[in-house]
Design an enzyme around this catalytic site. Structure first.
Site, PDB file in Angstrom:
ATOM      1  N   GLU A 284      -0.938 -14.000  -0.501  1.00  0.00           N
ATOM      2  CA  GLU A 284       0.349 -13.862  -1.162  1.00  0.00           C
ATOM      3  C   GLU A 284       0.988 -15.230  -1.411  1.00  0.00           C
ATOM      4  O   GLU A 284       1.582 -15.477  -2.465  1.00  0.00           O
ATOM      5  CB  GLU A 284       1.273 -12.980  -0.308  1.00  0.00           C
ATOM      6  CG  GLU A 284       2.393 -12.314  -1.092  1.00  0.00           C
ATOM      7  CD  GLU A 284       3.025 -11.183  -0.303  1.00  0.00           C
ATOM      8  OE1 GLU A 284       2.435 -10.080  -0.277  1.00  0.00           O
ATOM      9  OE2 GLU A 284       4.095 -11.380   0.296  1.00  0.00           O
ATOM     10  N   GLU A 287      -0.687 -16.740  -4.292  1.00  0.00           N
ATOM     11  CA  GLU A 287      -0.230 -16.075  -5.516  1.00  0.00           C
ATOM     12  C   GLU A 287       1.135 -16.613  -5.927  1.00  0.00           C
ATOM     13  O   GLU A 287       1.386 -16.898  -7.106  1.00  0.00           O
ATOM     14  CB  GLU A 287      -0.170 -14.556  -5.277  1.00  0.00           C
ATOM     15  CG  GLU A 287       0.181 -13.766  -6.535  1.00  0.00           C
ATOM     16  CD  GLU A 287       0.378 -12.277  -6.270  1.00  0.00           C
ATOM     17  OE1 GLU A 287       0.223 -11.846  -5.102  1.00  0.00           O
ATOM     18  OE2 GLU A 287       0.688 -11.555  -7.234  1.00  0.00           O
ATOM     19  N   CYS A 304       4.054  -5.435   1.020  1.00  0.00           N
ATOM     20  CA  CYS A 304       3.512  -4.918   2.282  1.00  0.00           C
ATOM     21  C   CYS A 304       3.997  -3.529   2.608  1.00  0.00           C
ATOM     22  O   CYS A 304       3.352  -2.797   3.340  1.00  0.00           O
ATOM     23  CB  CYS A 304       3.922  -5.813   3.447  1.00  0.00           C
ATOM     24  SG  CYS A 304       3.779  -7.541   3.112  1.00  0.00           S
ATOM     25  N   GLU A 366       0.059   5.831   1.637  1.00  0.00           N
ATOM     26  CA  GLU A 366      -0.579   4.653   1.057  1.00  0.00           C
ATOM     27  C   GLU A 366      -2.090   4.723   1.263  1.00  0.00           C
ATOM     28  O   GLU A 366      -2.873   4.478   0.340  1.00  0.00           O
ATOM     29  CB  GLU A 366      -0.037   3.372   1.700  1.00  0.00           C
ATOM     30  CG  GLU A 366      -0.674   2.103   1.121  1.00  0.00           C
ATOM     31  CD  GLU A 366      -0.279   0.838   1.887  1.00  0.00           C
ATOM     32  OE1 GLU A 366      -0.273   0.872   3.135  1.00  0.00           O
ATOM     33  OE2 GLU A 366       0.009  -0.174   1.245  1.00  0.00           O
ATOM     34  N   GLU A 371      -6.573   4.528  -5.434  1.00  0.00           N
ATOM     35  CA  GLU A 371      -7.142   3.208  -5.720  1.00  0.00           C
ATOM     36  C   GLU A 371      -7.413   2.403  -4.447  1.00  0.00           C
ATOM     37  O   GLU A 371      -8.013   1.329  -4.513  1.00  0.00           O
ATOM     38  CB  GLU A 371      -6.214   2.428  -6.660  1.00  0.00           C
ATOM     39  CG  GLU A 371      -4.876   2.018  -6.080  1.00  0.00           C
ATOM     40  CD  GLU A 371      -3.788   3.092  -6.183  1.00  0.00           C
ATOM     41  OE1 GLU A 371      -4.154   4.262  -6.432  1.00  0.00           O
ATOM     42  OE2 GLU A 371      -2.603   2.773  -5.992  1.00  0.00           O
ATOM     43  N   CYS A 512       9.805  -3.080   9.757  1.00  0.00           N
ATOM     44  CA  CYS A 512       8.869  -2.147  10.375  1.00  0.00           C
ATOM     45  C   CYS A 512       9.246  -1.771  11.810  1.00  0.00           C
ATOM     46  O   CYS A 512       8.896  -0.700  12.284  1.00  0.00           O
ATOM     47  CB  CYS A 512       7.470  -2.746  10.381  1.00  0.00           C
ATOM     48  SG  CYS A 512       6.950  -3.249   8.735  1.00  0.00           S
TER      49      CYS A 512
END
Lengths: 591, 616, 195
Positions: A284, A287, A304, A366, A371, A512
């Site tokens: 990340e 990126e 995330c 998820e 995919e 989280c």
């Protein structure tokens, strides 16, 4: 704001004048029972279980007011333990029970149910009233959340949480009077509505009307199967909450015992999602740098949190190009497990069962996104919550408190402090900044604690000046936790009021550590304890205790790149570790 | 912009039009009740015939409800200097005759009037006993003016009170006068209006609101509808005065969608007032601006509760909110808000015009002014009466009804206060009717509905009926009301089905007490009243249902049985009327009811000419 | 023992029918489509009208009720497509819209008949025999209370007090009140006036 003097059951106390009778009673050492009350979230005075007798300077108040919303006044005299109050409270709980599915022994919340505790405390030995009950309906179609209307006591805590805290409003009261229910619009399944599966409703529910969909049996079965190689990863936040399942104080850090318990449960390898959190930072961070230097879409937003991803797909599809293409650490871990690890260890990836333990209910959905697989193999086969792991440990009769501290297996088990703090709001941002700053300055910076991005403010902003292409550039970042706060930030960006390079979003308030899969903290305990703060503190403590605190220092991650992926954002990385998003339609009539 | 002179001029002009020499003013009561009794066809005929005969001196107007429902449709002829003539129970044929003989010929048609007095003078409505002791403040314009014509309202001192308040009084003096008048809210709780306004006035806010609660929901009460249909401007003007008093510039009228005529007339009235500058910006040239918006209810009784009503205006489920904070502090959209009901507002202008002392001179010690009661149920003369609170007249009305239940049936009780109220038995009829006294005898005034019950009404069934209503209308927010009323209803269902036990009665009382003590809002707190009240006054009926499995009034079907006695003459009438062929027997032979087939409909009982069918 | 839970069966085949399904079970005419939204397409011009109505209220607070009332007036009822449209154009969550729509008895989720019959169940009417009036209408129209006749002509409902207590027992058909129906044999004639 001043103080007022009130009397509770004969005990005089001085309390702030914005206190409720319930809080004043608490100060006087009296715990008033409640069901619908959830501090700062649901203060509606509906269940009438917290009623008291009260008078102000000798003038009695009409009827029995609800103490959760009764503001104190000078000279207020509150009585919680009179025959009248005891009888009223008992009758109201009986009335709730008369319309409640009382299969307590086989209920998921058995011994962890606020209604059940209340019955015990009030000494309810019979339910005098029988009659019509709400029609029992169970919606178990979503991968994450199960709704059981027969258990619902219509307290509205889930509704307030979803609508007011998260800003979504999937659930609401429907119909009225005795026909009232808590349900999505048109009785749609939770599968087909604009739910992000954050599970905050589960955390709010005092009973078992809302629970996570469990995969415990499937996981036990896989472990039993000698043909299967069952591997488990645990998310950073799990270690800060799992102990609560065994009666430990909220926010007790149990990393070592957790690893020991997983081994004893029979998992073939016990790894750590912190490893792939470090991996995520490299992907990340790279990126982000690419986008900043090559004029890519900014602000880049973290990816995330699957609840956040779903929220973005449904409510803010115009921001999909802003999302980092990185899969979440859970999915990255699975993809590496079934490729790199399988190859290296010579295991047939088809025989690997990839299990995750997450603080999250949205991770279940998820993991089931079509995919999220590589060459036909699911990245993650079963995603469990912290609560489910607690249940498994109990079922295996493991005495958790007595376990030794153990450490995770190699070669997907090493982690740095940066990976640990992923579990708290601001943690991903801080971890990313630690790595990006090092890369851009080419130094091993010592000042790595970014306090501006920590804490529980709904939206946090910070900026750092870093050299990009030899030029000092101000990198502006924002952190939002809870989808309502995410919406605020996105709206500001959309309106051109704010301009950021990088935004961290977590769907759950607090990140989280306060995910929908964590151990449930009752409303009464929440009056004194803030689980978000306590658990975050546990993670920051673990970070501090780590020798390595930057993701790019993770030796096993370095080896992964050297031996397999090449470099961050390489072609193979893209195939395994990155994904794409699409707008999502909900409430579609499928007739 | 309107000045004082304008209003006076308008008043003079309107009076001129209404009462000029040689003009006949003909009004037809066109409130909902009048319309459904056929007033529209009366009106059509009237207009047509007047036009055809070219009667230029006849001025036809619509008016609201006079309050005598039994006499609808009512047509009245007013001629300056002469006594008003009232025609009752009109239809198109009668109307045609009145047009011809009275309007054209100048001779009243005696056949359709209410009759003569001893001296042979023609009587009109005001001469009737029904009217005798009434004091009309709230209903002063109902049945008199055309509610769709603001000029007629102005002719009756309309908007003079607003002008007086704005130009001659400070907001504080308005509130003071309201306090001095002793006016108490007419919606049920009886809270002093001036005191309420006084709470809202000092609160600082960017916006305050005045709300008119026109969600008249108590079954059996319809005075608010009558005011809205007959005198809508009185409510608008009072709301503006309230707005001035507390510093609000926006008003909402929350009105039941079940009242289409009222809604229409309110819309017309608001439009006219806006057009004339009596609502809107800078009223009477002062800095005071005020406007009113109508919001429709959508079928929820609980929205008559003030916090639920505000939730509804805000676009939410009509669920009551805890008080405090009271609306005067934190109300609609979180702003200071005053809510009063229609009847309360209808008193305001008269208090401002005539002074608080005038108002306080009427009524009882603690209930000033008048109260409108809606009489209904088992009485011959249904309708609205407005009497000073607790006045002898109200009791007279009821006492008369003791001998005046239809079909010579015996009076049993009066139910007041709808689903929140209770029963007044014959023994309590001497109690003056005011807020406090009714509460003391276990009922409440509510909004003033009074339903008379006779010997054919089963009080257990009535209690069940009210509870059924409450269960249906409970918002479902708080436990005792949502769950408790349902359990009470289930117990009553068992009792009327003959399956009740003494334990049920005990549980019923326990539940009732608990719901009263712990419910969130007034709807819940008062929901058990009909049961508690009937259990207190008619315990014997409950015991008859539970212990003897009998319904003394012969209402509860499961407890009824019909048998044919030896008095049967064999006329076969009962056999023919029985819908399920449960009766057998030959002509002139004793007939028999097959109890297994009988559905206890009572058709045979009603049809038998020889009293040969016994009910037990 | 509680009854067997009804798991995952509703009209959408996707969820958990409860009240919706119960209500659906009451609708007589199942011939058109099982789902209430299928009859109204997105191109329906009434959506554009509703949009401009919503836009006209832009400055107002708390517009949910007026918008639902306008939508019901326009569409006759409030099916999924309409409520979704309102949610999208007002920003109010669909569940909240649905919660409001099911709270108030005058909002309909299922299609209604061309004429609405409300039988007054106020106290005055009840003590004077409105139950018999209701029974007669049930018999005449061959529908249950709360339901619509098979020809889509009438929807029969028991309503709250209509405020015409002087005319007890009474009924309201659309906006017209018919009173003093002690003699229920008048009812067929009254119904005959409606197309």
């Amino acid at each position: 704001m001043g103080n007022v003097n009130v009397t509770v059951n004969g005990i005089e106390v001085s309390v702030p004048d914005n206190y409720t009778a319930m809080l004043a009673a608490r100060q006087a050492g009296v715990e008033i029972p409640s069901l619908c009350f959830l501090k700062d979230v649901n203060e509606i005075g509906a269940c009438r279980v917290c009623v008291v007798e009260a008078d102000i300077k000798g003038v009695p108040m009409r009827n029995l007011p609800a103490s959760c919303i009764l503001q104190v006044a000078e000279g207020m005299n509150i009585r919680t333990n009179t025959a009248k109050v005891r009888k009223a409270v008992k009758t109201n709980v009986e009335l709730i029970l008369a319309n409640h599915n009382r299969e307590c022994l086989t209920c998921k919340r058995n011994q962890n149910c606020e209604l059940q505790s209340l019955c015990d405390e009030l000494g309810i030995d019979q339910v005098r009233f029988q009659g019509e009950k709400r029609k029992p309906t169970i919606d178990n179609l979503s991968h994450s959340i199960i709704r059981d209307a027969s258990k619902c006591i219509l307290c509205g805590r889930c509704i307030s949480t979803c609508r007011d805290v998260q800003g979504i409003g999937v659930l609401d009261f429907t119909h009225r009077g005795f026909q009232t229910e808590v349900a999505p619009a048109f009785d749609f399944s939770m599968r087909d509505v604009d739910c992000v599966y954050c599970g905050q409703c589960i955390e709010a529910c005092p009973v078992a009307a809302l629970t996570e969909r469990q995969y415990i049996d499937e996981v036990f079965e896989a472990i039993e199967d000698p043909e299967k190689f069952v591997v488990v990863q645990t998310a950073p936040a799990v270690r800060a909450s799992l102990g609560e399942e065994f009666g430990m104080p909220v926010g007790t850090r149990v990393t070592g015992k957790m690893v020991a318990a997983l081994r004893r449960l029979g998992f073939d390898k016990v790894f750590d999602t912190n490893f792939s959190a470090d991996l995520t930072i490299l992907e990340e961070g790279t990126e982000l740098l690419n986008r900043v230097t090559t004029g890519g879409v900014l602000p880049m937003i973290t990816s995330c949190s699957p609840g956040w991803i779903r929220f973005c797909e449904m409510k803010y599809p115009e921001f999909l190009p802003n999302l980092s293409t990185c899969k979440s650490p859970q999915q990255m871990f699975g993809a590496i497990l079934k490729t790199y690890y399988a190859q290296k260890m010579g295991i047939d990836p088809k025989k690997i069962v990839s299990v995750s333990v997450m603080p999250c209910t949205s991770k279940k959905t998820e993991a089931n996104r079509p995919e999220m697989e590589v060459d036909g193999l699911r990245d993650v086969d079963y995603s469990l919550t912290t609560r489910e792991l607690g249940d498994m440990i109990k079922r295996a009769r493991i005495r958790f408190a007595n376990l030794p501290d153990e450490t995770a297996d190699s070669i997907l088990g090493e982690y740095t402090g940066a990976g640990v703090i992923f579990g708290a709001t601001g943690g991903v941002m801080e971890a990313a900044l630690r790595t990006v700053a090092d890369i851009l300055t080419g130094k091993d910076l010592k000042d790595i604690e970014y306090n501006a991005v920590r804490g529980l403010d709904g939206v946090k902003e910070a900026s750092v000046v870093l050299p990009i292409d030899g030029k000092d550039t101000e990198i502006k970042v924002a952190i939002a936790h809870g989808t309502a706060n995410a919406a605020k930030v996105l709206d500001a960006v959309k309106a051109g009021e704010k301009d950021y390079h990088f935004i961290e979003v977590m769907a759950c308030p607090g990140g989280c550590v306060h995910g929908g899969g964590q151990s449930i903290v009752s409303a009464q305990v929440r009056l004194d304890v803030n689980p978000k703060a306590n658990r975050a503190a546990a993670l920051y403590a673990e970070d501090e205790a780590c020798v390595k605190r930057k993701s790019h220092d993770n030796e096993e991650v370095k080896a992964l790149y050297n031996e397999f992926l090449g470099k961050p954002n390489s072609h193979l990385s893209h195939k395994l570790l990155h994904t794409h998003y699409a707008p999502r339609k909900v409430y579609e009539c499928q007739a | 912009m309107m000045t004082m002179v304008d209003l006076n001029g308008l008043k003079a002009k309107a009076l001129e039009e209404m009462e000029s020499e040689g003009t006949l003013r003909v009004v037809v009561g066109m409130a909902t009740c009048g319309q459904s009794a056929g007033a529209r066809r009366v009106m059509e005929t009237l207009k047509k015939d007047v036009a055809e005969l070219g009667l230029d001196n006849v001025n036809v107007a619509v008016t609201g409800c006079v309050g005598m429902c039994t006499y609808e449709p009512i047509l009245e002829v007013l001629e300056p200097g002469k006594k008003k003539v009232t025609y009752i129970r009109m239809d198109p044929e009668k109307t045609a005759r009145v047009v011809k003989e009275h309007l054209q010929g100048g001779k009243p048609v005696l056949d359709y009037t209410v009759g003569h007095d001893h001296a042979g003078n023609l009587k009109n409505l005001e001469d009737l006993q029904f009217y005798a002791k009434q004091e009309r403040i709230v209903l002063r314009n109902c049945g008199t003016i055309d509610p769709e014509n603001i000029h007629e309202y102005i002719a009756r001192d309309g908007y003079a009170a607003l002008r007086k308040a704005l130009l001659e009084m400070t907001p504080e003096t308005v509130i003071d006068e309201m306090k001095k008048s002793g006016l108490r809210g007419r919606g049920g709780a009886g809270f002093p209006t001036g005191l309420k306004w006084g709470f809202a006035a000092p609160n600082k806010a960017d916006q305050k609101y005045i709300i008119c609660n026109a969600d008249e929901g108590d079954p059996g009460a319809f005075m608010d509808r009558s005011v809205l249909e007959g005198d809508p401007h009185a409510v608008l003007e009072a709301m503006a005065i309230g707005g001035y008093a507390i510093g609000a510039s926006k008003g909402y009228i929350y009105v039941r969608a079940e009242y289409p005529v009222a809604v229409e007339r309110l819309k017309i009235a608001i439009g006219q007032a806006q057009e004339m500058g009596l609502l809107g910006r800078k009223i009477f040239g002062t800095d005071f601006s005020f406007d009113i918006e109508i919001r429709l209810g959508a079928g929820a009784f609980v929205c008559g509760e003030e916090t639920a009503l505000m939730a509804s205006i805000e676009g939410e489920r009509g669920e009551p909110r805890p008080r405090p904070p009271f609306p005067a502090v934190k109300g609609l959209f979180g702003r200071p808000t005053i809510l009063n009901n229609v009847e309360t507002y209808a008193n305001v202008c008269q208090i401002i015009l005539n002074g608080p002392e005038w108002f306080a001179s009427m009524g009882t010690e603690r209930s000033k002014g008048t109260k409108v009661f809606a009489l209904g149920g088992k009485i011959n003369n249904t309708g609205l009466v407005e009497v000073p609170d607790g006045h002898q007249a109200a009791r007279d009305h009821l006492r008369n009804r003791r001998r005046a239940c239809p079909h010579g049936k015996a009076f049993k009780a009066v139910q007041t206060g709808g689903p929140s109220g209770g029963c007044i038995t014959a023994a309590d009829l001497d109690t003056p009717i005011d807020f406090d006294n009714l509460v003391a005898i276990g009922s409440m005034m509510g909004s003033g509905g009074m339903i008379v019950m006779d010997e054919d009404n089963c009080m257990v069934d009535i209690a069940r009926f009210f509870l059924d209503f409450t269960v249906d209308e409970s918002c479902g927010k708080c436990t005792p009301c949502r769950e408790g009323t349902k359990r009470m209803l289930e117990i009553l269902d068992r009792i009327v089905a003959g399956e009740g036990t003494m334990q049920d009665l005990e549980n019923l009382e326990d539940l009732a007490e608990n719901i009263r003590l712990t419910s969130l809002c007034a709807l819940g707190q008062t929901a058990p009243n009909p049961v508690m009240s009937t259990m207190k006054h008619f315990r014997d009926e409950y015991l008859a249902h539970v212990q003897d499995k009998k319904c003394p009034a012969g209402v509860c079907k499961a407890l009824l049985g019909y048998v044919i006695t030896a008095d049967c003459k064999g006329c076969t009438k009962c056999k023919r009327v029985c819908p399920v062929e449960a009766i057998t027997g030959e002509v002139k032979q004793l007939h028999v009811i097959d109890q297994a087939l009988c559905i206890r409909c009572g058709a045979c009982f009603n049809v038998c000419s020889f009293n040969a069918i016994a009910r037990n | 023992m509680p009854e067997d839970p009804e798991v995952n069966q509703n009209r959408f085949g996707t969820g958990v029918g409860n009240n919706t399904q119960r209500r659906l079970g009451n609708v007589n005419d199942q011939s058109k489509c099982a789902c209430s939204c299928g009859c109204i397409t997105a191109e329906d011009p009434r959506f554009a009208e509703l949009k401009s109505y919503i836009d006209s209220l832009n400055q107002e607070q708390g517009i949910t009720m007026p918008v639902l009332q306008e939508a019901q007036r326009s569409f006759g009822y409030l099916p999924l497509e309409v409520q979704k449209f309102i949610s999208e154009n007002t920003g109010v969550p669909l569940a909240e819209i649905y919660g409001v729509a099911t709270f108030y008895s005058q909002f309909a989720i299922e299609p209604k008949g061309r004429h609405h019959i409300g039988v007054c169940m106020g106290t005055a009417c009840y003590v004077k025999g409105s139950q018999k009036v209701l029974d007669k209408l049930v018999e005449e129209l061959k529908v249950k209370v709360g339901c619509t006749t098979s020809d889509g002509k009438f929807t029969l409902e028991a309503t709250r007090c209509l405020g015409c207590c002087g005319l007890a027992p009474c009924i309201m058909i659309d906006d017209d009140v018919f009173g003093k129906l002690d003699d229920v044999s008048r009812i067929p004639d009254i119904l005959g006036k409606y197309e």
